[in-house]
Design an enzyme around this catalytic site. Sequence first.
Site, PDB file in Angstrom:
ATOM      1  N   LYS A  10       0.825  -1.220   0.000  1.00 19.02           N
ATOM      2  CA  LYS A  10       0.000   0.000   0.000  1.00 19.02           C
ATOM      3  C   LYS A  10       0.857   1.268   0.000  1.00 19.02           C
ATOM      4  O   LYS A  10       0.521   2.261  -0.638  1.00 19.02           O
ATOM      5  CB  LYS A  10      -0.919   0.002   1.224  1.00 19.02           C
ATOM      6  CG  LYS A  10      -2.036  -1.013   1.108  1.00 19.02           C
ATOM      7  CD  LYS A  10      -3.221  -0.607   1.994  1.00 19.02           C
ATOM      8  CE  LYS A  10      -4.396  -1.552   1.806  1.00 19.02           C
ATOM      9  NZ  LYS A  10      -4.403  -2.689   2.719  1.00 19.02           N
ATOM     10  N   LYS A  12       4.024   1.614  -1.086  1.00 20.04           N
ATOM     11  CA  LYS A  12       4.684   1.753  -2.385  1.00 20.04           C
ATOM     12  C   LYS A  12       3.681   2.268  -3.418  1.00 20.04           C
ATOM     13  O   LYS A  12       3.980   3.158  -4.211  1.00 20.04           O
ATOM     14  CB  LYS A  12       5.195   0.365  -2.788  1.00 20.04           C
ATOM     15  CG  LYS A  12       6.260   0.368  -3.841  1.00 20.04           C
ATOM     16  CD  LYS A  12       6.414  -1.001  -4.424  1.00 20.04           C
ATOM     17  CE  LYS A  12       7.655  -1.705  -3.974  1.00 20.04           C
ATOM     18  NZ  LYS A  12       7.913  -2.925  -4.776  1.00 20.04           N
ATOM     19  N   ASP A  68      10.253  -3.217  -8.863  1.00 20.25           N
ATOM     20  CA  ASP A  68      10.901  -4.124  -7.916  1.00 20.25           C
ATOM     21  C   ASP A  68      12.088  -3.371  -7.351  1.00 20.25           C
ATOM     22  O   ASP A  68      12.821  -2.711  -8.086  1.00 20.25           O
ATOM     23  CB  ASP A  68      11.348  -5.424  -8.573  1.00 20.25           C
ATOM     24  CG  ASP A  68      11.625  -6.483  -7.512  1.00 20.25           C
ATOM     25  OD1 ASP A  68      10.673  -6.918  -6.840  1.00 20.25           O
ATOM     26  OD2 ASP A  68      12.797  -6.853  -7.319  1.00 20.25           O
ATOM     27  N   ASP A 152      13.395   2.470   5.598  1.00 21.46           N
ATOM     28  CA  ASP A 152      13.481   3.942   5.638  1.00 21.46           C
ATOM     29  C   ASP A 152      14.026   4.505   6.960  1.00 21.46           C
ATOM     30  O   ASP A 152      14.826   5.446   6.940  1.00 21.46           O
ATOM     31  CB  ASP A 152      12.119   4.586   5.338  1.00 21.46           C
ATOM     32  CG  ASP A 152      11.815   4.598   3.846  1.00 21.46           C
ATOM     33  OD1 ASP A 152      12.742   4.374   3.050  1.00 21.46           O
ATOM     34  OD2 ASP A 152      10.649   4.822   3.485  1.00 21.46           O
ATOM     35  N   LYS A 172      10.510  12.634  -0.019  1.00 17.96           N
ATOM     36  CA  LYS A 172      10.994  11.282  -0.355  1.00 17.96           C
ATOM     37  C   LYS A 172      10.854  11.031  -1.858  1.00 17.96           C
ATOM     38  O   LYS A 172      11.794  10.582  -2.503  1.00 17.96           O
ATOM     39  CB  LYS A 172      10.251  10.208   0.447  1.00 17.96           C
ATOM     40  CG  LYS A 172      10.712   8.810   0.049  1.00 17.96           C
ATOM     41  CD  LYS A 172      10.139   7.667   0.844  1.00 17.96           C
ATOM     42  CE  LYS A 172      10.607   6.339   0.235  1.00 17.96           C
ATOM     43  NZ  LYS A 172      10.045   5.159   0.864  1.00 17.96           N
TER      44      LYS A 172
HETATM   45  P1  IMP Z   1       9.356  -5.689  -3.536  1.00 21.81           P
HETATM   46  O1  IMP Z   1       7.986  -5.186  -3.143  1.00 21.81           O
HETATM   47  O2  IMP Z   1       9.403  -7.143  -3.839  1.00 21.81           O
HETATM   48  O3  IMP Z   1       9.966  -4.830  -4.600  1.00 21.81           O
HETATM   49  O4  IMP Z   1      10.272  -5.533  -2.226  1.00 21.81           O
HETATM   50  C1  IMP Z   1      10.733  -4.301  -1.853  1.00 21.81           C
HETATM   51  C2  IMP Z   1      11.389  -4.371  -0.489  1.00 21.81           C
HETATM   52  O5  IMP Z   1      12.550  -3.567  -0.540  1.00 21.81           O
HETATM   53  C3  IMP Z   1      10.482  -3.750   0.575  1.00 21.81           C
HETATM   54  O6  IMP Z   1       9.747  -4.722   1.266  1.00 21.81           O
HETATM   55  C4  IMP Z   1      11.500  -3.060   1.480  1.00 21.81           C
HETATM   56  O7  IMP Z   1      12.029  -3.981   2.378  1.00 21.81           O
HETATM   57  C5  IMP Z   1      12.586  -2.635   0.504  1.00 21.81           C
HETATM   58  N1  IMP Z   1      12.285  -1.297  -0.054  1.00 21.81           N
HETATM   59  C6  IMP Z   1      11.983  -0.987  -1.334  1.00 21.81           C
HETATM   60  N2  IMP Z   1      11.743   0.318  -1.487  1.00 21.81           N
HETATM   61  C7  IMP Z   1      11.884   0.856  -0.264  1.00 21.81           C
HETATM   62  C8  IMP Z   1      11.749   2.188   0.218  1.00 21.81           C
HETATM   63  O8  IMP Z   1      11.390   3.148  -0.502  1.00 21.81           O
HETATM   64  N3  IMP Z   1      11.993   2.354   1.520  1.00 21.81           N
HETATM   65  C9  IMP Z   1      12.361   1.340   2.361  1.00 21.81           C
HETATM   66  N4  IMP Z   1      12.483   0.082   1.965  1.00 21.81           N
HETATM   67  C10 IMP Z   1      12.249  -0.168   0.647  1.00 21.81           C
END
Ligand code: IMP
Length: 203
Positions: A10, A12, A68, A152, A172
Amino acid sequence: MELLIASNNKKKLKEIRDILSGLFTPVSLAEKGILSEPEETGTTFEENAMIKAKAAADLSGLPTLADDSGLQVEVLNGEPGVYSARYAGEPTDDEKNNRLLLENMKNKTDRRAKFVSSVVLVFPSGKTVSASGECRGILLEEGRGENGFGYDPLFFLPEFGKTMAELSPEEKNAVSHRGNALKNLRKKLEEEQFFSEEKKELL
Ligand code: IMP
């Protein structure tokens, strides 16, 4: 034109919506009734973004964007990398991931890290455009801030004197790996003549 955002995260999703608002009408998987998520079997951010975007594009018939992303820590040879979400195991848990990261960083003096994001846009025609972005910072020894998600609170940006979790959502998005990847994607869409037909659907 609707653009499907292939993510169930949510926070993201909100970031991507905010960055793209005004350009497209972003819609979520939930809004389209898509509940299944493919397994992320890729070994790179781009492969995983492609897997997620293609699966949702096939199910929806809509132009679809997936991100990703993850954290790469210099002294941990790029870990947690593509395993960032599942670093401390499944089900995914941000707090456990942060605790494990701090444990693995104990006594490490080199605390350089970067967030990386790959974004892929898949059109119903099958054509794809991808782009990536990064954001460099330093890992703190304890978390600070309540905003954002994931790693973060540990990710300190020297130019702001704040962690990513202390930045406002707008701040951000202006500096983040995801913001940079989406800016690069937009540049590519504007530049590439090749995609003129698909661009008409979107812009
Ligand atoms: P995805 O949803 O499979 O791409 O996994 C991304 C993971 O990377 C997240 O669960 C976080 O642990 C980390 N991550 C990606 N983007 C961020 C961000 O903007 N802030 C903090 N952690 C992030």
